[in-house]
Design an enzyme around this catalytic site. Structure first.
Site, short mmCIF file in Angstrom:
data_model
loop_
_atom_site.label_atom_id
_atom_site.label_comp_id
_atom_site.label_asym_id
_atom_site.label_seq_id
_atom_site.Cartn_x
_atom_site.Cartn_y
_atom_site.Cartn_z
N GLY A 11 0.82 -1.21 0.00
CA GLY A 11 0.00 0.00 0.00
C GLY A 11 0.85 1.26 0.00
N ASP A 36 -4.34 -13.14 3.99
CA ASP A 36 -5.71 -12.68 3.81
C ASP A 36 -6.29 -12.36 5.20
OD1 ASP A 36 -8.37 -12.25 3.31
OD2 ASP A 36 -8.69 -14.07 2.14
N TYR A 98 -2.67 1.96 12.19
CA TYR A 98 -3.00 3.27 11.62
C TYR A 98 -4.51 3.40 11.44
CZ TYR A 98 1.97 3.36 10.88
OH TYR A 98 3.32 3.32 11.10
N TYR A 124 -16.85 2.90 6.05
CA TYR A 124 -15.39 2.87 6.21
C TYR A 124 -15.00 3.44 7.56
CZ TYR A 124 -10.59 4.58 5.82
OH TYR A 124 -9.28 4.87 6.07
N LYS A 128 -13.15 1.49 10.75
CA LYS A 128 -11.86 1.90 11.32
C LYS A 128 -12.00 2.21 12.82
CE LYS A 128 -8.42 2.45 9.49
NZ LYS A 128 -7.28 1.50 9.34
N TRP A 149 -5.81 12.04 4.96
CA TRP A 149 -5.53 12.39 3.57
C TRP A 149 -4.14 11.93 3.14
CZ3 TRP A 149 -7.73 18.02 2.52
CH2 TRP A 149 -9.12 18.00 2.68
#
Length: 293
Positions: A11, A36, A98, A124, A128, A149
């Site tokens: 990522g 996974d 994170y 989302y 989180k 961001w």
């Protein structure tokens, strides 16, 4: 030598973390499909390696798609972090995880501090926040780093999209009412590595004294519009742009499945005071990011 398990190595953030962590110990890094996080098989990988530190940069980050794939988002963003926290606690290892500014609703009207009540507006954001709470429920040694961001120039991001649009369109309309902290993935990864460098040999004990939730994002805040204007201004290949005008727009003009918070900027004072570290001003970081390979 510190044994580090990194998840999400491909990522935006994970790629930078892999580079930054290599100087601190032995790093085993994984990503899908090697591991996974929607299945329990990854637990065996943790137990066989017995890391002293788990760094979780893996996440389901498709904000709009999460509205229709809430189960997948929850598996990766909520359930998996809880399992990682459990396995870390059994090993006496530390966990760095994170999270996101999207745990807030943006209604405060000023920068959020860690003790402000979360109220996510999207699937989302809820997933989180669930991950944060799963880790906190387990306890142990952990840092939850909320950021905002995040971008890089080597993967799709707002920065790469703006650069692409500028080469395809003469007029851009960008939201002027969304405000947060643009954060370069590399500066976030380097700060994470600097934390561990400060911890020294007894990483778990040092981090254990500082366990908790911290905000860590680029210094200063910007609207999407201001960010886009800076991207165009700092574009090292400005001669390729065909854009002539960039216009302010309202978020309501862009119909998306997920609702985004308007003012989700993060106050990072707690992190600065605890670790004596601060990410650079977002404009400086953007300039470096656009000039870097």
């Amino acid at each position: 030598m510190l044994r580090i398990l990194l998840l999400g190595k491909n990522g935006q953030l994970g790629w930078e973390l892999h580079r930054a962590l290599l100087t601190l110990g032995e790093v085993r890094a994984y990503d899908s499909p090697e591991i996974d996080l929607t299945k329990d098989h990854f637990i065996a990988t943790i137990r066989s390696y017995r890391p002293q530190l788990i760094v979780n940069a893996a996440a389901y980050t498709a904000v709009d798609r999460a509205e229709s794939e809430a189960e997948a988002a929850t598996a990766i963003n909520t359930r998996a972090p809880g399992i990682l926290a459990e396995e870390a606690a059994k090993l006496g290892a530390a966990l760095i995880h994170y999270s996101t500014d999207y745990v807030f609703d943006g209604a405060k009207g000023s920068d959020y501090i860690e003790t402000d009540a979360p109220n996510p507006l999207s699937a989302y954001g809820r997933s989180k926040l669930g991950g944060e709470r799963a880790i906190q429920k387990v306890g142990g040694i952990y840092l939850i780093l909320r950021t905002s961001w995040v971008y890089s120039t080597r993967r799709d991001s707002f920065v790469t999209k703006v650069l692409q649009w500028a080469r395809q369109q003469t007029t851009l309309r960008v939201a002027a009412d969304q405000v947060s902290n643009p954060t370069w993935a590399r500066s976030l990864a380097e700060a994470s590595a600097q934390i561990l460098a400060k911890a020294g040999a007894d990483t778990s004990a040092w981090l254990g004294e500082r366990s908790g939730v911290y905000h860590l994002a680029g210094s200063g805040r910007a609207s999407r519009l201001e960010w886009a204007e800076a991207i165009l201004r700092l574009d090292p290949r400005k001669e390729e742009q065909i854009v002539k005008e960039i216009q302010p727009a309202q978020s309501a003009e862009f119909r998306t499945p997920a609702v985004r918070p308007l003012h989700s900027a993060l106050n990072c004072d707690k992190f600065v005071h605890t670790f004596d570290l601060q990410l650079p001003d977002w404009r400086e970081a953007l300039k470096l990011a656009l000039e870097s390979p």
